[in-house]
Design an enzyme around this catalytic site. Structure first.
Site, PDB file in Angstrom:
ATOM      1  CB  SER A 113      -0.865   0.046   1.261  1.00  0.00           C
ATOM      2  OG  SER A 113      -1.850  -0.935   1.205  1.00  0.00           O
ATOM      3  N   GLY A 173      -6.012  -3.653  -7.612  1.00  0.00           N
ATOM      4  CA  GLY A 173      -7.132  -2.760  -7.308  1.00  0.00           C
ATOM      5  C   GLY A 173      -6.646  -1.395  -6.865  1.00  0.00           C
ATOM      6  CD  GLN A 212      -8.081  -0.717  -3.074  1.00  0.00           C
ATOM      7  OE1 GLN A 212      -9.079  -0.994  -3.729  1.00  0.00           O
ATOM      8  NE2 GLN A 212      -7.028  -1.509  -3.023  1.00  0.00           N
ATOM      9  CG  ASP A 238      -5.327  -6.770   2.398  1.00  0.00           C
ATOM     10  OD1 ASP A 238      -6.462  -6.923   1.906  1.00  0.00           O
ATOM     11  OD2 ASP A 238      -4.611  -5.781   2.151  1.00  0.00           O
ATOM     12  CE  LYS A 260     -10.537  -6.324   0.394  1.00  0.00           C
ATOM     13  NZ  LYS A 260     -10.128  -4.933   0.233  1.00  0.00           N
ATOM     14  NE  ARG A 264      -7.947 -12.103  -0.791  1.00  0.00           N
ATOM     15  CZ  ARG A 264      -7.151 -11.048  -0.745  1.00  0.00           C
ATOM     16  NH1 ARG A 264      -7.271 -10.185   0.240  1.00  0.00           N
ATOM     17  NH2 ARG A 264      -6.236 -10.855  -1.683  1.00  0.00           N
ATOM     18  NE  ARG A 295      -2.925  -9.469   0.903  1.00  0.00           N
ATOM     19  CZ  ARG A 295      -1.680  -8.993   0.911  1.00  0.00           C
ATOM     20  NH1 ARG A 295      -0.687  -9.737   1.362  1.00  0.00           N
ATOM     21  NH2 ARG A 295      -1.409  -7.778   0.473  1.00  0.00           N
TER      22      ARG A 295
HETATM   23  C1  S3P Z   1      -5.528  -1.123   0.148  1.00  0.00           C
HETATM   24  C2  S3P Z   1      -6.675  -1.089   0.857  1.00  0.00           C
HETATM   25  C3  S3P Z   1      -7.475  -2.287   1.138  1.00  0.00           C
HETATM   26  C4  S3P Z   1      -6.690  -3.571   0.944  1.00  0.00           C
HETATM   27  C5  S3P Z   1      -5.880  -3.553  -0.306  1.00  0.00           C
HETATM   28  C6  S3P Z   1      -4.929  -2.374  -0.337  1.00  0.00           C
HETATM   29  C7  S3P Z   1      -4.841   0.150  -0.131  1.00  0.00           C
HETATM   30  O1  S3P Z   1      -8.585  -2.291   0.264  1.00  0.00           O
HETATM   31  O2  S3P Z   1      -7.540  -4.682   0.954  1.00  0.00           O
HETATM   32  O3  S3P Z   1      -5.113  -4.748  -0.400  1.00  0.00           O
HETATM   33  O4  S3P Z   1      -3.659   0.138  -0.506  1.00  0.00           O
HETATM   34  O5  S3P Z   1      -5.493   1.208   0.014  1.00  0.00           O
HETATM   35  P1  S3P Z   1      -9.917  -1.453   0.635  1.00  0.00           P
HETATM   36  O6  S3P Z   1      -9.441  -0.150   1.093  1.00  0.00           O
HETATM   37  O7  S3P Z   1     -10.737  -1.342  -0.570  1.00  0.00           O
HETATM   38  O8  S3P Z   1     -10.560  -2.268   1.716  1.00  0.00           O
END
Ligand code: S3P
Length: 433
Positions: free
Chosen positions: A23, A96, A172, A317, A344, A348, A390
């Site tokens: 992240s 994502g 996100q 995660d 995800k 999952r 994962r």
């Molecule tokens: C992430 C936020 C999480 C996480 C992803 C990375 C990020 O998703 O599951 O692996 O880097 O902002 P969400 O914020 O959509 O839950």
């Protein structure tokens, strides 16, 4: 399709580091590209997901230099957010974070861009970012009512500030809006049902972009350009999670993990493992942009617990590997309020339930989680990774506790977040023989 074969290990004693936080690496790239000069990034995670972000920015005209072997030390030349039209679709691969955060940046660019991805990413919902970004003035066209990729984004250089109440706790979504908000007049706010990881807020503050948190709401002011500064990325607690469970569930094991990120919005796994009976000691250094330090884990017998509510975003995660810990613990563990797991890299909840059952574990699946009956001896089995990194790694850890051999099918996906995982696993197996 590559397989990974795993056998049971005895106790072990080890000291390790894990690769850079995924992240934070994505954000380090994007925010330094938005900045007003060169930024050196150390500890960068050169995995497929983060390389997707790097290639996207390069296609948008950002100069990125490699400063050493291994790809973990780079210099990004900030362009003050004046990107060039890539002229062709940007492939976000499996990531994502790349797609959603980049959409926030592209929302204010004076050109039209298409974002696409692999089979998994093109099934994931993008309406969660399309709705707020359209309210701010961008045009986003995806497929069907969940607005899946390919996404065509037509930016508008002057966006409208927004007060957005997000239906999901998602960093996100929050980050996409905050990035777009930099190109809006005045103050934008995002309110979440529970606070999600705060790497965007911290890194923007570190780059002197004013934003303020108050409870579940974060506010950010438009018209700000990040100041170029060097960024150090800590090790990824989500990668460390696999070894944390491997050590915590093995009586007599001792593991020291150094230079790992210990951001309070990410370390739910540590509280859960302590509740389950693990002995964990943390040493935290708060002097940088992100808290980081070392954790020592001493293994013992685990007991069941309940995981839900505000704790979920702090360990979202890690749930696949926590489910493995639950299978190894005495009693019934309940995981609830985790419906986000269904959207995800794979579903999952069903992936974990199906693979645990293959190993002889009783699992009840709910819409938003599962109940796992722990304590039965795990049986080696053939595991379907579903192309989800994962899931592949969580079940490699399960294999370390199973009678007989466990074969994980389709482990190429591990490269999206943890290059070197298989080597680390082999070393651990060799050490315990
Ligand atoms: C992430 C936020 C999480 C996480 C992803 C990375 C990020 O998703 O599951 O692996 O880097 O902002 P969400 O914020 O959509 O839950």
């Amino acid at each position: 399709m590559a397989d990974l074969r795993v056998k049971k290990v005895k106790d072990f004693s080890a000291e390790i580091t894990v690769p850079g936080d995924k992240s934070i690496s994505h954000r380090a790239l994007m925010f330094s590209a938005l900045s007003n000069g060169p930024c050196e990034i150390t500890g960068f995670l050169a995995s497929e997901d983060c390389l997707a972000t790097m290639h996207a920015l390069a296609a948008m005209g950002v100069e990125i230099e490699q400063l050493g072997a291994g790809g973990t030390h780079i210099r990004v030349h900030g362009c003050r957010g004046q990107f060039k039209d890539p002229g062709k679709p940007i492939d976000c691969g499996n990531s994502g974070t790349t797609m959603r955060l980049l959409a926030g940046i592209l929302a204010s660019q004076p050109f039209e861009t298409t974002l696409t991805g692999d089979e998994s990413l093109t099934k994931r919902p993008m309406n969660r970012i399309a709705i707020p970004l359209e309210q701010m003035g961008a045009k986003i066209k995806g497929q069907g009512d969940r607005c899946t990729a390919p996404l065509k984004i037509t930016g508008r250089p002057k966006l409208t500030a927004i007060q957005y109440e997000s239906p999901v706790a998602s960093a996100q979504i929050k980050s996409a809006i905050m990035l777009a908000a930099l190109a809006a007049d005045g103050k934008s706010t995002v309110t979440e049902p529970h606070p999600s990881r705060d790497h965007t807020e911290r890194m923007l503050n570190y780059l002197l972009v004013k934003n303020i948190r108050s409870g579940k709401t974060v506010s950010i002011w438009g018209g700000q350009t990040p100041e170029s500064r060097d960024i150090r990325v800590p090790g990824d607690i989500s990668s460390a999670a696999f070894w944390i469970v491997a050590a915590a569930a093995r009586k007599g094991a001792r593991l020291l993990i150094n230079n790992v990120g210990l951001n309070p919005t990410r370390i739910g796994i540590l509280s859960v493992m302590i509740r389950m009976g693990a002995r964990i000691t943390e040493r935290v250094d708060e002097s940088g942009c992100e808290p980081m330090g070392s954790i020592e884990i001493i293994g013992g017998g685990l007991v069941a617990t309940e995981i839900g509510g505000a704790e979920i975003p702090t360990l979202i995660d890690e749930i696949p590997v926590l489910a493995v810990a639950a299978a190894l613990a005495e009693g019934k563990t309940v995981i609830k309020d985790a419906q986000e797991l269904r959207v995800k890299e794979s579903d999952r909840i069903s992936a974990v339930a199906e693979n645990l059952r293959r190993m002889g574990v009783t699992v009840d699946e709910f819409a938003d989680g599962m109940e796992i009956t722990g304590g039965a001896t795990l049986k080696g089995a053939e595991i379907n990774s579903l192309g989800d990194h994962r899931i592949a790694m969580a079940f490699a850890i399960a294999g370390l506790f199973a009678e007989g051999e466990t074969v994980i099918k389709g482990v190429e996906c591990i490269e999206t977040s943890y290059p070197g995982f298989t080597r680390e696993l082999e070393q651990l197996q060799a050490m315990s023989r």
